[in-house]
Design an enzyme around this catalytic site. Structure first.
Site, short mmCIF file in Angstrom:
data_model
loop_
_atom_site.label_atom_id
_atom_site.label_comp_id
_atom_site.label_asym_id
_atom_site.label_seq_id
_atom_site.Cartn_x
_atom_site.Cartn_y
_atom_site.Cartn_z
N MET A 1 -4.46 1.11 -10.52
CA MET A 1 -4.85 2.24 -9.66
C MET A 1 -5.07 3.50 -10.50
O MET A 1 -4.27 4.44 -10.50
CB MET A 1 -3.80 2.45 -8.58
CG MET A 1 -3.75 1.25 -7.62
SD MET A 1 -2.65 1.49 -6.23
CE MET A 1 -1.10 1.00 -6.99
N ASP B 1 -6.38 9.32 -8.61
CA ASP B 1 -5.33 10.26 -8.18
C ASP B 1 -4.61 10.90 -9.36
O ASP B 1 -3.50 11.41 -9.22
CB ASP B 1 -4.26 9.59 -7.27
CG ASP B 1 -4.84 9.11 -5.95
OD1 ASP B 1 -5.88 9.64 -5.53
OD2 ASP B 1 -4.25 8.19 -5.34
N GLU C 1 4.36 0.15 -3.98
CA GLU C 1 4.29 1.43 -4.72
C GLU C 1 5.61 2.18 -4.57
O GLU C 1 5.78 2.90 -3.61
CB GLU C 1 3.12 2.24 -4.19
CG GLU C 1 1.81 1.47 -4.32
CD GLU C 1 0.58 2.28 -3.92
OE1 GLU C 1 0.66 3.51 -3.81
OE2 GLU C 1 -0.46 1.66 -3.73
N GLY D 1 0.85 -1.19 0.00
CA GLY D 1 0.00 0.00 0.00
C GLY D 1 0.88 1.24 0.00
O GLY D 1 2.06 1.18 0.36
#
Ligand code: NAG
Ligand code: NAG
Ligand code: NAG
Ligand code: NAG
Length: 472
Positions: A290, A293, A224, A183
């Site tokens: 993802m 963002d 990440e 994460g």
């Protein structure tokens, strides 16, 4: 000499005329005291507009807003934003193809996946395990475990949640529960672990232990990101080796088969640094892209933008035109990931901005910070929905990006609602991608507080909108 009667009369008159026994001195004193307050208010109004917090409902403390979770998510949002900012907007880097053509003959998956991330409860307001609808999602990704001493690590409290969530499978025999490891801002253990074969073996043994001991259906690796901000140029290769070794382990296990998924970046620049996509395609069951963002307030991106645009906005050129779901998901496919393995990320949270000028409030309008709503520019759908209702604000639906945004004075909010997620789910379905990944269950309106449009009283209205498209 006045008579006593006269004196009494005067006193009585004074009491009647001036019941508060005020005199000029008191009035002057009060006036003097009020002057700085009046001055302060006038200055505030001139500098910051109509006291812009007035009329704002207190942001709900809904668990998603737990600061420690958001502080980590902020790291990814900043990385995404700043990665773009370092690019030269007036030039297309050579490795980014303008039109992406599909290479793979692909099969349509029998059922679209709906992967939901569930953040461990962090306070009394958090979404609890018994409030999760076991029939909403096809997969639950419990987030997040860490890598410590080359092994999966969860503390006692979190192990308790892991134990308690597995029985949800009894209520839906098709439900898969995975443990997500890493994460944003929680990747310290990965670099050391992937470095050599011995360490990777230790990690893989811990994965096997979790699969056996806790009966999880798989692991989701959320590093990440490999190769990002590291002098170790082998991270990308080592990560691929890890995936290959896990796949070999799975193939050798007659009894304990488990799923291997990876949560991956959307911006091209990070993809190119972090992943050997065509190899990954051989080893993973699917990737969780993802694709959110894309736009977030930072000092070097001080303008408004859509959190998770489906397509480019009409005024976006060159590099900016790659910051959307359509581009990223096709780029992954172009690099060699089967479409059926690309699970497209959709957010249930939004991003808030504080406008520089309340009159200039479109896309790419100047911003000077995070909005009031939520924390650190992150706000859950229930917080946003409550705010819109309370202030009778109608969002603007941007037909380029298929996403709404809302404005009130200096507050600017990009978010997703049932309408935008219905469009985005239809996009996923009609383009034969593997399904949708949602971040997160916690940020949806899990109590059913929203009373807008068709969502009145429904729990998890956003994820339900996606499910309805997939089931339909
Ligand atoms: C960005 O691209 C323009 C046009 O090609 C060029 O003139 C400029 O020097 C570049 N800036 C940077 C920082 O590379
Ligand atoms: C979506 O992406 C594909 C591949 O890059 C491109 O050909 C197509 O024009 C894009 N669609 C829109 C509406 O931008
Ligand atoms: C990791 O290893 C160190 C040093 O051997 C030890 O002190 C620590 O307790 C270990 N941590 C865990 C969670 O096993
Ligand atoms: C692997 O790395 C660890 C440190 O993380 C080191 O102790 C060990 O000796 C290394 N093993 C090999 C075979 O290089």
């Amino acid at each position: 000499m006045f008579s006593e009667e006269h004196n009494r009369y005067v006193l009585l008159q004074r009491d009647i005329r001036n019941p508060w026994l005020c005199d000029k001195k008191t009035v002057a004193l009060l006036g003097c005291l009020m002057l700085p307050v009046t001055f302060f208010c006038a200055t505030y109004v001139i500098l910051f507009g109509i006291c812009d917090e007035l009329g704002y409902p207190r942001p709900q403390f809904d668990g998603f807003n737990a600061i420690e979770i958001l502080e980590r998510n902020q790291l990814r949002a900043e990385l995404y934003s700043n990665t773009h900012a370092h690019g030269n907007y007036s030039e297309i880097p050579e490795e980014i193809p303008k039109d992406i053509h599909i290479h793979h003959a692909d099969y349509t998956p029998e059922k679209l996946k709906l992967i939901c991330y569930y953040n461990f409860p962090s306070n009394d307001f958090s979404l609890k395990i018994n409030e999760i609808d076991p029939n909403l999602c096809t997969h639950l990704n419990l987030a997040f475990a860490s890598v410590v001493n080359h092994s999966i690590y969860l503390d006692e409290e979190h192990l308790g949640y892991l134990t308690n969530i597995i029985p949800l499978k009894e209520k839906n025999q098709y439900l898969k529960i995975l443990l997500s490891i890493g994460g944003a801002g929680n990747n310290n253990g990965y670099p050391e672990m992937v470095k050599n074969h011995t360490n990777r073996k230790t990690f893989i043994q811990s994965v096997l232990n979790y699969v056996k001991d806790y009966k999880i259906d798989g692991v989701d690796l959320d590093w990440e990101f490999p190769g990002e901000n590291s002098a170790d140029h082998y991270q990308k290769m080592h990560f691929t080796q890890l995936l290959s070794e896990i796949r070999k382990t799975i193939n050798k296990q007659p009894k304990y088969k488990f799923l291997l998924t990876v949560a991956v970046a959307a911006p091209n620049e990070i993809i190119d640094v972090a992943y050997d996509v065509s190899y990954m395609n051989e080893y993973v069951d699917f990737i969780n892209l993802m694709s959110y963002d894309y736009h977030y307030y930072t000092k070097i991106t001080p303008f408004t933008g859509i959190n998770s645009p489906l397509y480019q906005a009409s005024n976006e050129k060159f590099y900016l035109s790659t910051l959307n779901i359509n581009y990223s998901s096709h780029y992954w496919n172009y690099l060699g990931m089967d479409k059926s393995k690309i699970v497209v990320g959709l957010p249930t949270y939004g991003h808030t901005f504080k406008l520089t000028n309340s009159e200039n409030h479109g896309l790419y309008a100047p911003a000077l910070g995070f909005g009031h709503l939520g924390s650190l520019g992150f706000a859950s759908y229930s917080t946003i929905c409550t705010f819109l209702q309370g202030n009778h604000i109608s969002p603007i639906f941007d037909m380029d990006t298929f996403s709404p945004y809302a404005v009130k004075y200096y507050e600017w909010i990009s978010f997703d609602d049932q309408q935008s997620l219905t469009y985005k789910a239809e996009y996923i379905k009609s383009n034969n991608f593997g399904g949708a990944m949602v971040y997160s269950l916690n940020a949806d309106d899990y109590k059913g507080d929203c009373d807008m449009g068709t969502s009145s009283g429904i729990k998890f209205p956003l994820i339900t909108a996606i499910k309805n498209v997939f089931d339909g």
